[in-house]
Design a protein around this motif. Structure first.
Motif, short mmCIF file in Angstrom:
data_model
loop_
_atom_site.label_atom_id
_atom_site.label_comp_id
_atom_site.label_asym_id
_atom_site.label_seq_id
_atom_site.Cartn_x
_atom_site.Cartn_y
_atom_site.Cartn_z
N GLU A 145 0.83 -1.21 0.00
CA GLU A 145 0.00 0.00 0.00
C GLU A 145 0.86 1.26 0.00
OE1 GLU A 145 -3.37 0.41 -0.11
OE2 GLU A 145 -3.52 -1.75 -0.50
N ASN A 146 2.20 1.09 -0.03
CA ASN A 146 3.13 2.23 -0.07
C ASN A 146 2.91 3.20 1.09
OD1 ASN A 146 4.55 1.50 -2.51
ND2 ASN A 146 2.69 2.06 -3.62
N GLN A 147 2.71 2.66 2.27
CA GLN A 147 2.45 3.50 3.44
C GLN A 147 3.73 4.13 3.99
OE1 GLN A 147 -0.48 4.39 5.53
NE2 GLN A 147 -1.10 4.19 3.41
N GLU A 148 3.62 5.40 4.33
CA GLU A 148 4.74 6.06 5.00
C GLU A 148 5.02 5.36 6.33
OE1 GLU A 148 5.16 10.30 5.55
OE2 GLU A 148 3.81 10.63 3.86
N GLY A 149 6.28 5.27 6.68
CA GLY A 149 6.65 4.65 7.93
C GLY A 149 6.89 3.15 7.82
N THR A 150 6.61 2.57 6.63
CA THR A 150 6.79 1.13 6.48
C THR A 150 8.26 0.74 6.62
OG1 THR A 150 4.87 1.02 5.02
CG2 THR A 150 6.38 -0.84 4.95
N LEU A 151 9.14 1.59 6.13
CA LEU A 151 10.56 1.30 6.22
C LEU A 151 11.02 1.19 7.66
CD1 LEU A 151 12.72 0.80 4.10
CD2 LEU A 151 13.34 3.21 4.24
N GLU A 152 10.55 2.09 8.49
CA GLU A 152 10.90 2.04 9.91
C GLU A 152 10.37 0.77 10.56
OE1 GLU A 152 9.58 4.56 8.23
OE2 GLU A 152 9.96 6.50 9.18
N LEU A 153 9.15 0.39 10.19
CA LEU A 153 8.56 -0.85 10.74
C LEU A 153 9.36 -2.07 10.29
CD1 LEU A 153 4.76 -0.08 10.18
CD2 LEU A 153 5.99 -0.14 12.37
N ALA A 154 9.85 -2.04 9.05
CA ALA A 154 10.65 -3.15 8.54
C ALA A 154 11.96 -3.27 9.30
CB ALA A 154 10.92 -2.96 7.04
N VAL A 155 12.57 -2.12 9.62
CA VAL A 155 13.82 -2.13 10.39
C VAL A 155 13.57 -2.73 11.77
CG1 VAL A 155 15.53 -0.66 11.54
CG2 VAL A 155 14.88 -0.20 9.16
N ARG A 156 12.49 -2.31 12.41
CA ARG A 156 12.19 -2.78 13.77
C ARG A 156 11.89 -4.29 13.76
NH1 ARG A 156 7.57 -2.28 17.26
NH2 ARG A 156 6.40 -1.20 15.62
N LEU A 157 11.09 -4.73 12.80
CA LEU A 157 10.77 -6.15 12.72
C LEU A 157 12.02 -6.98 12.42
CD1 LEU A 157 8.52 -8.32 12.70
CD2 LEU A 157 8.32 -7.96 10.23
N SER A 158 12.88 -6.47 11.55
CA SER A 158 14.10 -7.20 11.19
C SER A 158 15.00 -7.40 12.40
CB SER A 158 14.87 -6.45 10.10
OG SER A 158 14.14 -6.39 8.90
#
Length: 414
Positions: A145-158
């Motif tokens: 969905e190209n949501q803002e903040g997804t990159l930060e969530l990916a870093v945290r989950l990783s």
């Protein structure tokens, strides 16, 4: 540092679409195509006004091209009518993807999902690896969905995945691989970039675990995990495995009615057509697409002339800290071909100690309590069903016991 680079990379996030990803070269032989189409018809015929609104089924239908337009419309309507606040992170993510694959606006579901993801965190490195399954689905849906903040969530989950020390879970690893592949496809391809290094580290770990679970017959982590595992391996550049052997074994198991659960069909069907969940944003919706209505089927027909079989059924709770310790056994007679649920019902009629409760899930009925002992998620307890000493890999509404089989429901802690 990674956090300092986020605002810059957000520009790439908005501008750069998902890159192409490799496909395995194996496919269903023409002479087996009818077998796969029949399997799809079984899945689609499970969609009724009273059935569980399973978004995985709708995603599979849309990815491979539905046969039953009425089932697609009904399931889409049922999912649109579901309150997103009542759903878990994983369920909500699947709903968002199902609606996206149907060219429907998911509305506020994306924002609700984003909030759930922002508030979620693994409480301990010892958490079961399976707790990351829902958040991985959430990350995948937000990425698409190209949501803002997804990159930060990916870093945290990783970082949480890397810190986790619990035994690997195949479905979780496959879903995390798909999610992080989606994210990786939307950032610059720079091997020196800290994002690429972090995501690459997790992907390498996940793919190594998945590849290590490939069995001699080609299945990956068992029959019901193979579909998602195939998706994960097929989107990794340069990842090679004997996909043809995997496909041959899956087709043999389909012929043996191994995949008679609609959810198990939904998990394997995209891979049989060379599709993955990363294809969801690219589904072409067409009102004039040719469809053929499938005939209703019963997944587990029981003949009225069937003879009876005898099944021994034991319920057992020996967990310390649970107030009621017991080990009770009943022998029941049921029609040959009956599912395990019928055995539970017969035992309950004979002995109130065998009283049970259940809830409906995308995998069918799920037993939540027996003899007034309820599973407790925070205590990591659940009712595990076994044949002899072997855990069942099908639910009570699909598993068909054989004559003189001993089924045990054991209150278990994971």
């Amino acid at each position: 540092m990674i956090l300092l680079a986020i605002p810059v990379l957000s520009l790439f996030w908005a501008m750069r679409g998902a890159s192409a990803f490799p496909r395995s070269e194996c496919s269903v032989p023409p002479e087996k195509q009818a077998l796969v189409e029949d399997l799809q018809d079984i899945m689609e015929s499970s969609v009724t006004p009273s059935s569980f609104p399973n978004p995985s089924i709708l995603i599979a239908m849309n990815l491979v091209g539905g046969h039953n337009a009425e089932a697609q419309r009904l399931l889409t309507h049922m999912i649109l009518s579901t309150d997103p606040e009542d759903l878990t992170t994983g369920q909500l993510a699947l709903n968002v993807m199902a609606l996206a694959s149907s060219c429907q606006n998911p509305g506020n579901r994306v924002l609700v999902l984003k909030k759930k993801m922002e508030n979620w965190s693994s409480s301990s490195p010892q958490d079961p690896h399976s707790v990351f399954y829902g958040p991985s689905l959430g990350l995948l849906a937000l990425c698409q969905e190209n949501q803002e903040g997804t990159l930060e969530l990916a870093v945290r989950l990783s970082k949480m995945l890397l810190a986790n020390v619990s035994p690997f879970n195949m479905d979780t690893g496959a879903m995390a691989t798909l999610a992080l592949t989606c994210v990786s496809n939307k950032i610059p391809e720079d091997p020196e970039d800290e994002y690429n290094q972090l995501f690459g580290q997790v992907l390498t770990k996940m793919v190594k675990h998945i590849s290590g679970r490939i069995e001699d017959n080609g299945l990956i982590g068992g029959s019901y995990s193979t579909g998602l595992a195939m998706q994960a391996l097929s989107v990794q550049p340069g990842e090679k495995w004997n996909c043809r052997k995997t496909m041959e074994t899956v087709l043999k198991e389909i012929e043996q009615n191994r995949f008679d659960n609609p959810m198990s069909i939904a998990q394997i069907l995209p891979s049989l057509y060379g599709k993955t969940y990363l294809d969801v944003p690219y589904v072409a919706c067409s009102t004039d697409q040719e469809v053929r209505q499938s005939l209703p089927r019963n997944s587990s027909p029981v003949s009225t002339l069937a003879s009876n079989i005898t099944v021994t059924y034991t319920i057992n709770n020996q967990l310390r800290g649970v107030e009621l310790i017991f080990n009770e056994t009943e022998t029941v007679s049921v029609k040959k071909g009956s599912v395990l649920l019928v055995v539970l019902e017969e035992a309950q009629c004979k002995n109130p100690t065998f009283k049970f409760e259940y809830k409906m899930t995308s995998w069918g009925l799920y037993v939540t309590s027996i003899n007034n002992i309820y599973e407790v998620e925070n205590h990591r307890t659940y009712w595990q069903f076994l044949s002899g000493k072997i855990p069942l890999d099908q639910g009570v509404s699909y598993y068909v016991p054989y004559d003189n089989e001993h089924i045990t429901a054991n209150f278990t802690q994971y």
